[in-house]
Design a protein around this motif. Structure first.
Motif, PDB file in Angstrom:
ATOM      1  N   ASN A 427       5.819  12.011  -6.110  1.00  0.00           N
ATOM      2  CA  ASN A 427       5.153  11.422  -4.968  1.00  0.00           C
ATOM      3  C   ASN A 427       5.154   9.887  -5.019  1.00  0.00           C
ATOM      4  OD1 ASN A 427       2.476  11.208  -3.151  1.00  0.00           O
ATOM      5  ND2 ASN A 427       3.533  13.156  -2.916  1.00  0.00           N
ATOM      6  N   ARG A 428       4.822   9.368  -6.171  1.00  0.00           N
ATOM      7  CA  ARG A 428       4.781   7.907  -6.320  1.00  0.00           C
ATOM      8  C   ARG A 428       6.169   7.317  -6.109  1.00  0.00           C
ATOM      9  NH1 ARG A 428       2.838   7.056 -12.245  1.00  0.00           N
ATOM     10  NH2 ARG A 428       2.659   4.862 -11.733  1.00  0.00           N
ATOM     11  N   THR A 429       7.155   7.973  -6.696  1.00  0.00           N
ATOM     12  CA  THR A 429       8.511   7.419  -6.636  1.00  0.00           C
ATOM     13  C   THR A 429       9.045   7.450  -5.206  1.00  0.00           C
ATOM     14  OG1 THR A 429       8.763   8.425  -8.802  1.00  0.00           O
ATOM     15  CG2 THR A 429      10.740   7.491  -7.848  1.00  0.00           C
ATOM     16  N   LEU A 430       8.820   8.573  -4.526  1.00  0.00           N
ATOM     17  CA  LEU A 430       9.307   8.659  -3.145  1.00  0.00           C
ATOM     18  C   LEU A 430       8.581   7.662  -2.249  1.00  0.00           C
ATOM     19  CD1 LEU A 430       9.820  12.508  -2.603  1.00  0.00           C
ATOM     20  CD2 LEU A 430      11.575  10.759  -2.904  1.00  0.00           C
ATOM     21  N   LYS A 434      10.543   4.851  -0.143  1.00  0.00           N
ATOM     22  CA  LYS A 434      10.425   4.724   1.315  1.00  0.00           C
ATOM     23  C   LYS A 434      10.083   3.271   1.687  1.00  0.00           C
ATOM     24  CE  LYS A 434       8.151   6.571   5.329  1.00  0.00           C
ATOM     25  NZ  LYS A 434       6.796   6.507   5.777  1.00  0.00           N
ATOM     26  N   LYS A 435       9.115   2.748   0.969  1.00  0.00           N
ATOM     27  CA  LYS A 435       8.624   1.416   1.302  1.00  0.00           C
ATOM     28  C   LYS A 435       9.690   0.332   1.072  1.00  0.00           C
ATOM     29  CE  LYS A 435       4.855  -1.670   0.230  1.00  0.00           C
ATOM     30  NZ  LYS A 435       4.015  -2.097  -0.866  1.00  0.00           N
ATOM     31  N   ASN A 436      10.459   0.528   0.008  1.00  0.00           N
ATOM     32  CA  ASN A 436      11.368  -0.571  -0.394  1.00  0.00           C
ATOM     33  C   ASN A 436      12.844  -0.299  -0.154  1.00  0.00           C
ATOM     34  OD1 ASN A 436       9.340  -2.402  -1.815  1.00  0.00           O
ATOM     35  ND2 ASN A 436       8.965  -0.439  -2.811  1.00  0.00           N
ATOM     36  N   TYR A 541      13.374  19.944  -5.039  1.00  0.00           N
ATOM     37  CA  TYR A 541      14.770  19.799  -4.622  1.00  0.00           C
ATOM     38  C   TYR A 541      14.865  19.384  -3.152  1.00  0.00           C
ATOM     39  CZ  TYR A 541      18.981  20.487  -7.353  1.00  0.00           C
ATOM     40  OH  TYR A 541      20.072  20.273  -8.148  1.00  0.00           O
ATOM     41  N   SER A 542      14.007  20.016  -2.327  1.00  0.00           N
ATOM     42  CA  SER A 542      14.040  19.705  -0.891  1.00  0.00           C
ATOM     43  C   SER A 542      13.679  18.246  -0.667  1.00  0.00           C
ATOM     44  CB  SER A 542      13.041  20.563  -0.126  1.00  0.00           C
ATOM     45  OG  SER A 542      13.321  21.899  -0.343  1.00  0.00           O
ATOM     46  N   GLN A 543      12.679  17.767  -1.411  1.00  0.00           N
ATOM     47  CA  GLN A 543      12.284  16.363  -1.204  1.00  0.00           C
ATOM     48  C   GLN A 543      13.365  15.398  -1.676  1.00  0.00           C
ATOM     49  OE1 GLN A 543       8.330  15.122  -1.806  1.00  0.00           O
ATOM     50  NE2 GLN A 543       7.502  16.963  -0.876  1.00  0.00           N
ATOM     51  N   VAL A 569      19.796  10.408   1.032  1.00  0.00           N
ATOM     52  CA  VAL A 569      18.512  10.093   1.678  1.00  0.00           C
ATOM     53  C   VAL A 569      17.461  11.124   1.250  1.00  0.00           C
ATOM     54  CG1 VAL A 569      17.324   9.727   3.880  1.00  0.00           C
ATOM     55  CG2 VAL A 569      19.741   9.106   3.637  1.00  0.00           C
ATOM     56  N   MET A 570      16.340  10.613   0.790  1.00  0.00           N
ATOM     57  CA  MET A 570      15.260  11.484   0.317  1.00  0.00           C
ATOM     58  C   MET A 570      14.317  11.816   1.472  1.00  0.00           C
ATOM     59  SD  MET A 570      15.784  11.499  -3.106  1.00  0.00           S
ATOM     60  CE  MET A 570      17.517  11.605  -2.711  1.00  0.00           C
ATOM     61  N   GLU A 571      13.592  12.903   1.296  1.00  0.00           N
ATOM     62  CA  GLU A 571      12.585  13.288   2.293  1.00  0.00           C
ATOM     63  C   GLU A 571      11.349  12.408   2.143  1.00  0.00           C
ATOM     64  OE1 GLU A 571      12.595  15.913   4.655  1.00  0.00           O
ATOM     65  OE2 GLU A 571      14.751  15.819   4.243  1.00  0.00           O
ATOM     66  N   GLN A 572      10.477  12.547   3.118  1.00  0.00           N
ATOM     67  CA  GLN A 572       9.157  11.901   3.039  1.00  0.00           C
ATOM     68  C   GLN A 572       8.397  12.487   1.858  1.00  0.00           C
ATOM     69  OE1 GLN A 572       7.315   9.885   4.914  1.00  0.00           O
ATOM     70  NE2 GLN A 572       8.390   9.656   6.844  1.00  0.00           N
ATOM     71  N   ALA A 573       7.624  11.646   1.192  1.00  0.00           N
ATOM     72  CA  ALA A 573       6.811  12.177   0.086  1.00  0.00           C
ATOM     73  C   ALA A 573       5.694  13.053   0.646  1.00  0.00           C
ATOM     74  CB  ALA A 573       6.191  11.019  -0.684  1.00  0.00           C
ATOM     75  N   SER A 574       5.581  14.244   0.094  1.00  0.00           N
ATOM     76  CA  SER A 574       4.396  15.059   0.396  1.00  0.00           C
ATOM     77  C   SER A 574       4.134  15.893  -0.854  1.00  0.00           C
ATOM     78  CB  SER A 574       4.626  15.937   1.622  1.00  0.00           C
ATOM     79  OG  SER A 574       5.400  17.035   1.297  1.00  0.00           O
ATOM     80  N   PRO A 575       2.871  16.171  -1.175  1.00  0.00           N
ATOM     81  CA  PRO A 575       2.571  16.773  -2.471  1.00  0.00           C
ATOM     82  C   PRO A 575       3.338  18.089  -2.673  1.00  0.00           C
ATOM     83  CG  PRO A 575       0.567  16.163  -1.346  1.00  0.00           C
ATOM     84  CD  PRO A 575       1.683  15.973  -0.364  1.00  0.00           C
ATOM     85  N   VAL A 576       4.042  18.196  -3.793  1.00  0.00           N
ATOM     86  CA  VAL A 576       4.775  19.432  -4.059  1.00  0.00           C
ATOM     87  C   VAL A 576       3.886  20.447  -4.777  1.00  0.00           C
ATOM     88  CG1 VAL A 576       7.146  18.572  -4.105  1.00  0.00           C
ATOM     89  CG2 VAL A 576       5.738  18.386  -6.172  1.00  0.00           C
ATOM     90  N   PHE A 577       2.789  19.955  -5.313  1.00  0.00           N
ATOM     91  CA  PHE A 577       1.866  20.880  -5.971  1.00  0.00           C
ATOM     92  C   PHE A 577       0.433  20.465  -5.655  1.00  0.00           C
ATOM     93  CE2 PHE A 577      -0.772  22.693  -9.190  1.00  0.00           C
ATOM     94  CZ  PHE A 577      -0.289  23.988  -9.252  1.00  0.00           C
TER      95      PHE A 577
END
Ligand SMILES: Nc1ncnc2c1ncn2[C@@H]1O[C@H](COP(=O)(O)OP(=O)(O)OP(=O)(O)O)[C@@H](O)[C@H]1O
Length: 616
Positions: A427-430, A434-436, A541-543, A569-577
């Protein structure tokens, strides 16, 4: 008859020979065991034992399973006296993780589970519930399938012992054993545990003739039954275990099995005169086949295929012998003593390994349907989700040993490992990406990791995870994957990419590479954890921008560093757990001094995993 016995024993052992060494046979006498029998055994000739039999030649690792192409593994076929509990789920989760790992290695896997539906215990339980046995079996068997679905168990075969194809195979097998002279009729008198469906030796019972597993008194029974000449296989079994010690795992269970055999094997009754709910004995419809003699054959009848012949030979040709029987230690004697002897008698190959794991306990006692002290798995899965349940039990209980469940510990472990170490890192990394970097990777992960020691650390830990999966050390496999997560978190904290981005220029370029490195770490974790927590792995994997099809086609070789490519391209961060939160009452309870038992219940709440202030 002597010739027939020789042939079947030879067949059973011949596959064990390394490098096709001729069997070096030596005649021996079996001990006739007439203990308590009112009728004499028929005469058996001496027969030979294979001296050079060897089972698993693949590796020196204790539990490493064989490297054959098809990997057949089984759970016990669970008794349908009651719906599944966490103990039944435990074996099945472990089996599913092993099956998934073996599939990742590229093997064809046949994962067999099912239900054991005959016998007195089932008939009694059906009557107690006001149902007839078939209705009862349908209902309870379905509850196992439902739980397996809820727990993401990807079995290949589900066998019910009331299936007509199974019945046909049992009868055929019985006929083979009979033709081999290993079945005879006699009176038997002894103490019977209905819950174990087994006659017990008085010396293994507790006070008042109580069964040590079920804590209930055994009942005195006298019956005219058919017997299987187990005593005849004492020497072959001794030889097999001496020459193939890895047949029974973990190694301390081998000692147990060897000491049972050493204490003298007694023929056992394989029919019941007083039980209607079972497969009739061929040529004697007044008796039914003993539920264990019947159920063990489910491992073979499960291999049949619908559009093919439904007989023993065809079933065997589809994958017998099994690579691994995964069982609880309660049924070790059936799998490591009775079953191999039965197979030898029928001239069939022996399974390659029997692994007897420990018990999930409640207050130190085995959780079990008969004792009624079970933990409800449907409720656990509903509350915490399949990944948490699967991960907790495999991580927390060293595979082979007993383990007690505590909700507090459950919450602590899954929050710390799955939500914090793994979920929050992603989550932090994504968030930073996104921001940078507009959620896009700036370079390939191989390029980003040039000269970075974290890559080597991850590679070593992946290897450690693999070895542990192979050795069935599932807890250590989970631990190795978690260590990858820890290494990723340490890297993130040391490099502080949020700070580097703020500095701009070359520092920002380095920070962008750091994010690629950490996301590659996440990708490796997703692959390596997928046998244990498949849904969580898919979400990771999806993220990372992969499709479900791409996830479904991963193999263990995808743990190799270098999967993520520049431009991806990565997905939006959303909690995986979802982090599990205690409900407020319970939190209040926790603060008070502890008196007596805890009664608070946990409540699941998804807590958004946000970047730290510095990262935002
Ligand atoms: N407490 C437990 N811990 C771990 N595994 C268990 C536990 N209870 C059952 N199992 C698994 O289920 C198998 C036994 O299946 P069975 O259907 O007989 O369940 P059971 O609950 O032990 O039944 P019962 O209490 O009537 O003997 C064990 O060999 C093991 O694989």
């Amino acid at each position: 008859m002597a010739a027939r016995i020789n042939t079947s024993l030879h067949n059973a052992l011949s596959f064990l020979k390394p490098f096709n060494t001729p069997l070096n046979t030596k005649p021996f006498s079996f001990r006739r065991n007439s203990f308590r029998f009112s009728k004499k055994l028929p005469y058996y000739s001496q027969f030979s034992s294979g001296k050079r039999a060897l089972y698993c030649t693949s590796s020196s690792q204790e539990s490493t399973v064989d490297e054959g192409e098809t990997f057949v593994l089984t759970t016990p076929l669970y008794y349908v006296n009651a719906p599944p509990h966490m103990g039944s789920a435990y074996t099945t989760i472990a089996a599913d993780s092993i099956a998934r790992f073996q599939r990742l290695l590229g093997k064809k896997v046949i994962f067999i589970t099912g239900t054991d539906e005959h016998g007195e215990k089932i008939a009694t339980s059906a009557a107690a519930n006001g149902r007839n046995p078939p209705e009862h079996c349908d209902l309870i068997s379905q509850s196992y399938r439902t739980l397996w679905k809820d727990l993401d168990i990807a079995y290949d075969k589900f066998i019910r012992t009331t299936d007509p194809k199974h019945e046909a195979i049992v009868k055929e097998f019985y006929a083979r054993v009979f033709a081999n002279g290993d079945i005879y009729r006699a009176d038997y008198e002894g103490l019977y545990c209905v819950n174990c469906e087994e006659y017990k030796d008085e010396k293994e019972l507790l006070e008042n003739n109580c069964c040590p597993v079920h804590q209930m008194p055994c009942v005195a029974r006298k019956e005219d039954n058919y017997f299987f000449a187990l005593s005849k296989y004492q020497k072959p079994l001794e030889d097999i275990l001496a020459q193939n010690p890895r047949f029974v795992q973990p190694s301390y269970r081998l000692n147990e099995v060897q000491s049972w055999i050493k204490s003298g094997l007694r023929d056992f009754s394989i029919s019941r005169a007083l039980v209607d709910w079972g497969i009739p004995v061929p040529d004697d419809d007044k008796q039914t086949i003993y539920v264990w003699f019947d159920a063990l054959l489910g491992y073979i009848s499960a291999l049949t295929e619908d559009n093919k012949q439904q007989n023993l030979e065809t079933a065997v040709s589809f994958g017998w012998p099994a690579s691994l029987h995964l069982i609880g230690k309660d049924i070790l004697r059936f799998h490591a003593v009775y079953w191999p002897a039965m197979l030898m008698s029928a001239g069939l190959e022996l399974p390659k390994m029997v692994f007897g794991h420990g018990f999930l306990t409640k207050d130190g006692m085995k959780m079990g349907k008969s004792l009624g002290n079970t933990l409800e798995p449907f409720e656990l899965v509903q509350k915490f989700g399949p990944d948490a349940v699967r991960y907790f039990f495999l991580r927390e209980v060293e595979f082979g040993n007993d383990g007690d469940y505590s909700e507090d510990r459950f919450i602590k472990i899954v929050n710390a490992h799955l939500a914090n170490t793994i979920g929050n890192l992603l989550n932090r990394t994504l968030g930073l990406l996104k921001k940078n970097c507009e959620s896009t990777l700036v370079v390939d992960s191989t390029v980003a990791a040039e000269g970075v020691p974290l890559k080597d650390t991850v590679e070593k830990l992946v290897e450690k995870a693999r070895t542990n999966y192979e050795n069935l050390s599932l807890s250590s496999a989970c631990e190795a994957v978690l260590e990858i997560g820890n290494a990723g978190n340490t890297y993130m904290d040391q490099r502080a990419p949020w700070f580097l981005f703020k500095q701009g220029g070359v520092s920002a370029e380095e920070a962008a590479k750091d994010l690629v490195i950490i996301l590659e770490v996440m990708r490796v974790i997703a692959v390596a954890l997928s046998p244990v927590a498949p849904c969580l792995s898919l979400r990771i994997y999806s993220q990372l921008g992969y499709t479900e099809d791409q996830f479904n086609s991963i193999t263990w070789s995808d743990t190799k560093w270098g999967g993520l490519k520049g431009g991806q391209v990565m997905e939006q961060a959303s909690p995986v757990f979802a982090r599990i939160e205690l409900n407020p009452e319970k939190e209040e309870d926790e603060k008070k001094p502890k008196v007596g038992k805890k009664t608070g219940k946990a409540k699941v709440k998804v807590v958004e995993q946000t970047p730290t202030v510095a990262e935002a």
